[in-house]
Design a protein around this motif. Structure first.
Motif, PDB file in Angstrom:
ATOM      1  N   VAL A   1       0.839  -1.201   0.000  1.00 26.07           N
ATOM      2  CA  VAL A   1       0.000   0.000   0.000  1.00 26.07           C
ATOM      3  C   VAL A   1       0.875   1.251   0.000  1.00 26.07           C
ATOM      4  O   VAL A   1       0.602   2.219  -0.714  1.00 26.07           O
ATOM      5  CB  VAL A   1      -0.942  -0.007   1.226  1.00 26.07           C
ATOM      6  CG1 VAL A   1      -1.705   1.301   1.295  1.00 26.07           C
ATOM      7  CG2 VAL A   1      -1.884  -1.174   1.149  1.00 26.07           C
ATOM      8  N   LEU A   2       1.955   1.208   0.788  1.00 31.30           N
ATOM      9  CA  LEU A   2       2.843   2.373   0.835  1.00 31.30           C
ATOM     10  C   LEU A   2       3.519   2.593  -0.512  1.00 31.30           C
ATOM     11  O   LEU A   2       3.724   3.736  -0.944  1.00 31.30           O
ATOM     12  CB  LEU A   2       3.887   2.198   1.935  1.00 31.30           C
ATOM     13  CG  LEU A   2       3.323   2.251   3.347  1.00 31.30           C
ATOM     14  CD1 LEU A   2       4.394   1.947   4.367  1.00 31.30           C
ATOM     15  CD2 LEU A   2       2.707   3.610   3.633  1.00 31.30           C
ATOM     16  N   MET A   3       3.862   1.477  -1.196  1.00 29.26           N
ATOM     17  CA  MET A   3       4.441   1.606  -2.536  1.00 29.26           C
ATOM     18  C   MET A   3       3.424   2.249  -3.481  1.00 29.26           C
ATOM     19  O   MET A   3       3.782   3.036  -4.361  1.00 29.26           O
ATOM     20  CB  MET A   3       4.855   0.239  -3.070  1.00 29.26           C
ATOM     21  CG  MET A   3       6.060  -0.345  -2.383  1.00 29.26           C
ATOM     22  SD  MET A   3       7.565   0.510  -2.868  1.00 29.26           S
ATOM     23  CE  MET A   3       8.799  -0.421  -1.996  1.00 29.26           C
ATOM     24  N   TYR A   4       2.172   1.893  -3.298  1.00 28.78           N
ATOM     25  CA  TYR A   4       1.083   2.500  -4.074  1.00 28.78           C
ATOM     26  C   TYR A   4       1.071   4.009  -3.829  1.00 28.78           C
ATOM     27  O   TYR A   4       1.024   4.820  -4.770  1.00 28.78           O
ATOM     28  CB  TYR A   4      -0.237   1.864  -3.627  1.00 28.78           C
ATOM     29  CG  TYR A   4      -1.452   2.114  -4.502  1.00 28.78           C
ATOM     30  CD1 TYR A   4      -1.444   3.074  -5.501  1.00 28.78           C
ATOM     31  CD2 TYR A   4      -2.618   1.379  -4.298  1.00 28.78           C
ATOM     32  CE1 TYR A   4      -2.561   3.298  -6.272  1.00 28.78           C
ATOM     33  CE2 TYR A   4      -3.741   1.593  -5.075  1.00 28.78           C
ATOM     34  CZ  TYR A   4      -3.718   2.567  -6.054  1.00 28.78           C
ATOM     35  OH  TYR A   4      -4.821   2.788  -6.812  1.00 28.78           O
ATOM     36  N   ALA A   5       1.165   4.392  -2.551  1.00 30.03           N
ATOM     37  CA  ALA A   5       1.190   5.817  -2.211  1.00 30.03           C
ATOM     38  C   ALA A   5       2.421   6.482  -2.830  1.00 30.03           C
ATOM     39  O   ALA A   5       2.340   7.600  -3.357  1.00 30.03           O
ATOM     40  CB  ALA A   5       1.193   6.005  -0.701  1.00 30.03           C
ATOM     41  N   ALA A   6       3.581   5.776  -2.777  1.00 28.91           N
ATOM     42  CA  ALA A   6       4.805   6.327  -3.366  1.00 28.91           C
ATOM     43  C   ALA A   6       4.613   6.551  -4.853  1.00 28.91           C
ATOM     44  O   ALA A   6       5.050   7.563  -5.415  1.00 28.91           O
ATOM     45  CB  ALA A   6       5.986   5.398  -3.117  1.00 28.91           C
ATOM     46  N   CYS A   7       3.952   5.577  -5.518  1.00 28.23           N
ATOM     47  CA  CYS A   7       3.659   5.698  -6.949  1.00 28.23           C
ATOM     48  C   CYS A   7       2.828   6.942  -7.229  1.00 28.23           C
ATOM     49  O   CYS A   7       3.101   7.681  -8.180  1.00 28.23           O
ATOM     50  CB  CYS A   7       2.865   4.487  -7.422  1.00 28.23           C
ATOM     51  SG  CYS A   7       3.864   3.287  -8.242  1.00 28.23           S
ATOM     52  N   THR A   8       1.813   7.142  -6.399  1.00 28.20           N
ATOM     53  CA  THR A   8       0.952   8.306  -6.593  1.00 28.20           C
ATOM     54  C   THR A   8       1.761   9.589  -6.487  1.00 28.20           C
ATOM     55  O   THR A   8       1.666  10.484  -7.335  1.00 28.20           O
ATOM     56  CB  THR A   8      -0.158   8.316  -5.516  1.00 28.20           C
ATOM     57  OG1 THR A   8      -0.643   6.997  -5.352  1.00 28.20           O
ATOM     58  CG2 THR A   8      -1.276   9.238  -5.894  1.00 28.20           C
ATOM     59  N   LEU A   9       2.597   9.652  -5.436  1.00 31.76           N
ATOM     60  CA  LEU A   9       3.434  10.833  -5.237  1.00 31.76           C
ATOM     61  C   LEU A   9       4.370  11.035  -6.422  1.00 31.76           C
ATOM     62  O   LEU A   9       4.522  12.144  -6.944  1.00 31.76           O
ATOM     63  CB  LEU A   9       4.232  10.671  -3.942  1.00 31.76           C
ATOM     64  CG  LEU A   9       5.215  11.781  -3.597  1.00 31.76           C
ATOM     65  CD1 LEU A   9       4.471  13.075  -3.351  1.00 31.76           C
ATOM     66  CD2 LEU A   9       6.037  11.407  -2.385  1.00 31.76           C
ATOM     67  N   LEU A  10       4.983   9.923  -6.854  1.00 35.91           N
ATOM     68  CA  LEU A  10       5.921   9.973  -7.979  1.00 35.91           C
ATOM     69  C   LEU A  10       5.227  10.533  -9.209  1.00 35.91           C
ATOM     70  O   LEU A  10       5.754  11.411  -9.901  1.00 35.91           O
ATOM     71  CB  LEU A  10       6.437   8.562  -8.256  1.00 35.91           C
ATOM     72  CG  LEU A  10       7.528   8.382  -9.286  1.00 35.91           C
ATOM     73  CD1 LEU A  10       8.777   9.091  -8.822  1.00 35.91           C
ATOM     74  CD2 LEU A  10       7.834   6.918  -9.503  1.00 35.91           C
ATOM     75  N   LEU A  11       4.029  10.034  -9.465  1.00 39.37           N
ATOM     76  CA  LEU A  11       3.284  10.458 -10.646  1.00 39.37           C
ATOM     77  C   LEU A  11       2.963  11.950 -10.580  1.00 39.37           C
ATOM     78  O   LEU A  11       3.194  12.689 -11.549  1.00 39.37           O
ATOM     79  CB  LEU A  11       1.989   9.639 -10.733  1.00 39.37           C
ATOM     80  CG  LEU A  11       1.412   9.517 -12.125  1.00 39.37           C
ATOM     81  CD1 LEU A  11       2.287   8.622 -12.970  1.00 39.37           C
ATOM     82  CD2 LEU A  11      -0.008   8.970 -12.051  1.00 39.37           C
ATOM     83  N   ILE A  12       2.465  12.396  -9.411  1.00 38.05           N
ATOM     84  CA  ILE A  12       2.104  13.810  -9.274  1.00 38.05           C
ATOM     85  C   ILE A  12       3.332  14.685  -9.514  1.00 38.05           C
ATOM     86  O   ILE A  12       3.300  15.629 -10.302  1.00 38.05           O
ATOM     87  CB  ILE A  12       1.523  14.105  -7.874  1.00 38.05           C
ATOM     88  CG1 ILE A  12       0.219  13.321  -7.650  1.00 38.05           C
ATOM     89  CG2 ILE A  12       1.237  15.591  -7.718  1.00 38.05           C
ATOM     90  CD1 ILE A  12      -0.337  13.461  -6.252  1.00 38.05           C
ATOM     91  N   THR A  13       4.459  14.351  -8.834  1.00 42.25           N
ATOM     92  CA  THR A  13       5.635  15.216  -8.972  1.00 42.25           C
ATOM     93  C   THR A  13       6.213  15.155 -10.374  1.00 42.25           C
ATOM     94  O   THR A  13       6.666  16.170 -10.899  1.00 42.25           O
ATOM     95  CB  THR A  13       6.730  14.849  -7.964  1.00 42.25           C
ATOM     96  OG1 THR A  13       6.879  13.442  -7.962  1.00 42.25           O
ATOM     97  CG2 THR A  13       6.386  15.312  -6.589  1.00 42.25           C
ATOM     98  N   LEU A  14       6.221  13.956 -11.001  1.00 47.98           N
ATOM     99  CA  LEU A  14       6.760  13.857 -12.360  1.00 47.98           C
ATOM    100  C   LEU A  14       5.993  14.757 -13.304  1.00 47.98           C
ATOM    101  O   LEU A  14       6.580  15.508 -14.083  1.00 47.98           O
ATOM    102  CB  LEU A  14       6.700  12.410 -12.862  1.00 47.98           C
ATOM    103  CG  LEU A  14       7.782  11.458 -12.377  1.00 47.98           C
ATOM    104  CD1 LEU A  14       7.714  10.146 -13.130  1.00 47.98           C
ATOM    105  CD2 LEU A  14       9.157  12.067 -12.533  1.00 47.98           C
ATOM    106  N   VAL A  15       4.656  14.698 -13.219  1.00 47.07           N
ATOM    107  CA  VAL A  15       3.839  15.509 -14.115  1.00 47.07           C
ATOM    108  C   VAL A  15       4.122  16.986 -13.873  1.00 47.07           C
ATOM    109  O   VAL A  15       4.384  17.753 -14.816  1.00 47.07           O
ATOM    110  CB  VAL A  15       2.341  15.202 -13.905  1.00 47.07           C
ATOM    111  CG1 VAL A  15       1.482  16.219 -14.632  1.00 47.07           C
ATOM    112  CG2 VAL A  15       2.019  13.804 -14.379  1.00 47.07           C
ATOM    113  N   VAL A  16       4.132  17.400 -12.597  1.00 49.84           N
ATOM    114  CA  VAL A  16       4.351  18.808 -12.285  1.00 49.84           C
ATOM    115  C   VAL A  16       5.728  19.267 -12.761  1.00 49.84           C
ATOM    116  O   VAL A  16       5.875  20.330 -13.380  1.00 49.84           O
ATOM    117  CB  VAL A  16       4.179  19.051 -10.768  1.00 49.84           C
ATOM    118  CG1 VAL A  16       4.672  20.436 -10.388  1.00 49.84           C
ATOM    119  CG2 VAL A  16       2.731  18.890 -10.383  1.00 49.84           C
ATOM    120  N   ASN A  17       6.766  18.439 -12.513  1.00 49.33           N
ATOM    121  CA  ASN A  17       8.117  18.852 -12.899  1.00 49.33           C
ATOM    122  C   ASN A  17       8.298  18.917 -14.404  1.00 49.33           C
ATOM    123  O   ASN A  17       8.938  19.830 -14.922  1.00 49.33           O
ATOM    124  CB  ASN A  17       9.157  17.899 -12.310  1.00 49.33           C
ATOM    125  CG  ASN A  17       9.401  18.199 -10.859  1.00 49.33           C
ATOM    126  OD1 ASN A  17       9.347  19.349 -10.455  1.00 49.33           O
ATOM    127  ND2 ASN A  17       9.634  17.186 -10.075  1.00 49.33           N
TER     128      ASN A  17
END
Lengths: 294, 326
Positions: free
Chosen positions: B293-309
């Motif tokens: 589940v935490l990896m899932y959360a990490a994925c979500t964070l990764l996706l949000i920051t990648l798109v923004v950056n």
């Protein structure tokens, strides 16, 4: 007379009066800007003053030689294992990333600057530089901690390496590109191969710039906490690279809400040591940078 | 003829350095080039591997919980119920708050440093001070936030809550740890990023554009607000987006200050939680299921920051090339 002349030429009124609304507005906005600029400096000085005030009293030999105290030990203790741990893990990260980053930068700047792979690699590096630091920790956890079965200094080093790579790569590329073309061509004219011109002429000239990038990356990595939280975690004992390892940053975090006044004081002292270390590294990189610009 | 003779004598000189590459040199050249090529590929593969590895670890949890996990707010380890909506909300809300504050201060400082307000020497001093703000590790900001900022904010926050409690922003009483303290520290941390990139954008405004405005009789601020800022707006918006990217991924200051309670609230004084702080706090003691589940959360964070950056880099790239042509 003057007015009629202005009307004839249809010129706007170019005279300025100190108390007309637009001049007042300008003064007001300038004042706000000055206040904002001063306010923005306040946190830096506040942090520095607090670090010296709360942590300064613990700066003595014991801090650098003793191991951390337990929660029930009311005085004494030091952060030697955290200092060594931070240096060790940053060292591992530097050993991995310096050859990696510089070699890739050479390709990006020199051997194939316009190739497709260079464009993709540059984009990857830029994306990685924006990666949240905790993601580097999650990655190191997934490849090192899960496979090795325990938290270790090696895992911490790998996590820091992921964070340092983009900085080193991108600054190295920039400085290699800045080496004058005639230097390279002189080397070619002497019958050098491209690699010889790179290693014997271009790299020595670009070295100060590359070192600046490395020092900045090291400074950043030394202060990183998030990637170490679940790769190296923390230990109260001396460095054992295969076991959990202490670092300054995680020590500060762990002791920051400690009920033991002694540990809290150590957290402030460790912060002071860390900030001084980071500032010195920053100054060094600036000094090298400014020296080469001349 | 004489020149030819001269050349010959140089070529015949025994100590000349120029020489064609030997076979060994050629092999070395080939190896070295291949090596640099390999490491260039390795850079690309590393990023792909990071995404792949975290995604792979998250996959079982993604299959089990589906996208519903993103919008649920239950977090019950014993019943294997997980939801990260409060964390997503906290991440976005704290970052936006920090962006408003940090953006205002960052752009103001960038204007102050580029529009000839100060003599050059003082400009450099202030620039260095702002850059040093970025050098302080976030864990030190967290410590400073707990013991300096929160006690400092307490009286003001209490007053705001008691007088304006009906207003959603002030509707909870201030317990110290919460959105407000976290966002404030976060804004200090992203200010240097925004200030630095905005300065580049403002410096790129051609001098003649500025002087044309002054020539029309504009005051300093009329020129800044109506001519210089609009011209530099591309770079400045890029700066804001990159600042947002930094704020989204920031971990330690938030984990130490945000209060880490899974609450969804508009109130500035309410404790909250963010994706990064969730990871920081729960990873060390997670079991296998929770790790997914935490990896899932990490994925979500990764996706949000990648798109923004990527968005930020794209904005800066397109606007700066245009600026160069102008």
């Amino acid at each position: 007379m003057n007015e009629t002349k202005n009307n004839l030429l249809q010129l706007p009124n170019l005279e300025r009066h100190p108390f007309e609304p637009r001049a007042l507005k300008s003064i007001l906005l300038s004042t706000i800007t000055v206040i904002c600029a001063i306010l923005a400096c306040v946190p830096l000085f506040s942090v520095l003053v607090m670090l010296i005030y709360r942590g300064g009293s613990r700066i003595n030999l014991e801090l650098f030689t003793a191991l951390p105290p337990t929660a029930f030990q009311f005085d004494g203790g030091g952060i030697s294992n955290a200092i060594i741990g931070t240096l060790f893990m940053v060292g591992i990260a530097a050993l991995i990333t310096i050859p990696f980053g510089v070699l890739a930068a050479i390709y990006l700047a020199e051997f194939g600057p316009y190739s497709k792979i260079a464009t993709i690699a540059r984009f990857s590096a830029k994306t990685m530089s924006g990666l949240p630091s905790i993601i580097a920790g999650v990655f190191a956890y997934a490849i090192m901690v899960i496979t090795m079965g325990s938290y270790s200094a090696w895992a911490g080093g790998v996590a820091l390496a992921v964070l340092m790579l983009p900085t080193i790569l991108l600054t190295a590329e920039e400085t290699i590109k800045m080496v004058p073309k005639r230097m390279k061509e002189a080397a070619f004219g002497m019958g050098c191969t491209p690699s010889q011109s790179m290693t014997k002429v271009v790299l020595p000239m670009a070295l100060p710039g590359i070192i600046t990038g490395v020092v900045l990356a090291v400074a950043r990595a030394a202060g990183e906490t998030a990637p170490l939280l679940f790769t190296a975690i923390f230990s109260e004992y001396a460095l054992e690279p295969n076991d959990p390892t202490a670092s300054l940053a995680v020590l500060i975090y762990n002791y920051s809400n400690s009920t033991s006044e002694n540990q809290l004081e150590l957290a402030w002292a460790a912060s002071l040591v860390l900030v001084v270390l980071v500032f010195i590294l920053n100054m060094v990189s600036r000094w090298i940078g400014s020296r080469t610009r001349k | 003829m004489a020149a030819e003779n001269g050349e010959e004598s140089i070529l015949n000189h025994a100590e000349t350095l120029a020489a064609p590459p030997t076979p060994v040199d050629k092999i070395f050249d080939k190896c070295f080039r291949t090596l640099t090529f390999v490491f260039t590929w390795a850079t690309v593969l590393l990023l792909a591997f990071i995404v792949f590895r975290i995604g792979g670890q998250a996959l079982p949890a993604m299959k089990e919980y589906g996208p519903g996990l993103l919008f649920s707010s239950d977090w019950d380890v014993n019943n294997n119920q997980f939801g990260i909506w409060p964390q997503i909300w906290g991440t976005l809300y704290s970052s936006l708050l920090a962006l408003v504050l940090g953006g205002f201060f960052g752009i103001t400082i960038a204007i102050f440093l580029t529009q000839d307000f100060l003599p050059h020497k003082l400009e450099m001093v202030l620039k260095n001070i702002v850059e040093l703000l970025a050098a302080i590790p976030s864990v030190v900001y967290g410590l400073w936030g707990i013991y300096v900022l929160i006690p400092l904010l307490q009286p003001t926050a209490d007053k705001l809550h008691s007088s304006f409690g009906w207003f959603p922003l002030f509707s909870t009483s201030f317990s110290g740890f919460g959105m407000f303290s976290a966002a404030l520290v976060l804004s200090i941390m992203i200010l240097p990023t925004i200030a630095a990139i905005s300065q580049d954008a403002l410096r790129a405004v051609p001098r003649r554009t500025k002087e044309a405005a002054f020539g029309m009789g504009a005051t300093r601020w009329e020129a800044i607000l109506r001519v210089i800022l609009p011209t530099a707006s591309g770079g400045i918006s890029g700066a804001l987006v990159l600042g947002l990217g930094r704020a989204l991924g920031e971990t330690m200051a938030l984990a130490m200050l945000v209060g880490n309670s899974a609450t969804v609230s508009l109130s500035l004084f309410s404790p909250a939680s963010t994706l990064a702080s969730l990871l920081a706090l729960n990873f060390p003691e997670a079991d296998l299921n929770q790790t997914g589940v935490l990896m899932y959360a990490a994925c979500t964070l990764l996706l949000i920051t990648l798109v923004v950056n990527m968005l930020g880099t794209l904005i800066i790239n397109t606007t700066t090339t245009k600026g160069g042509e102008r």
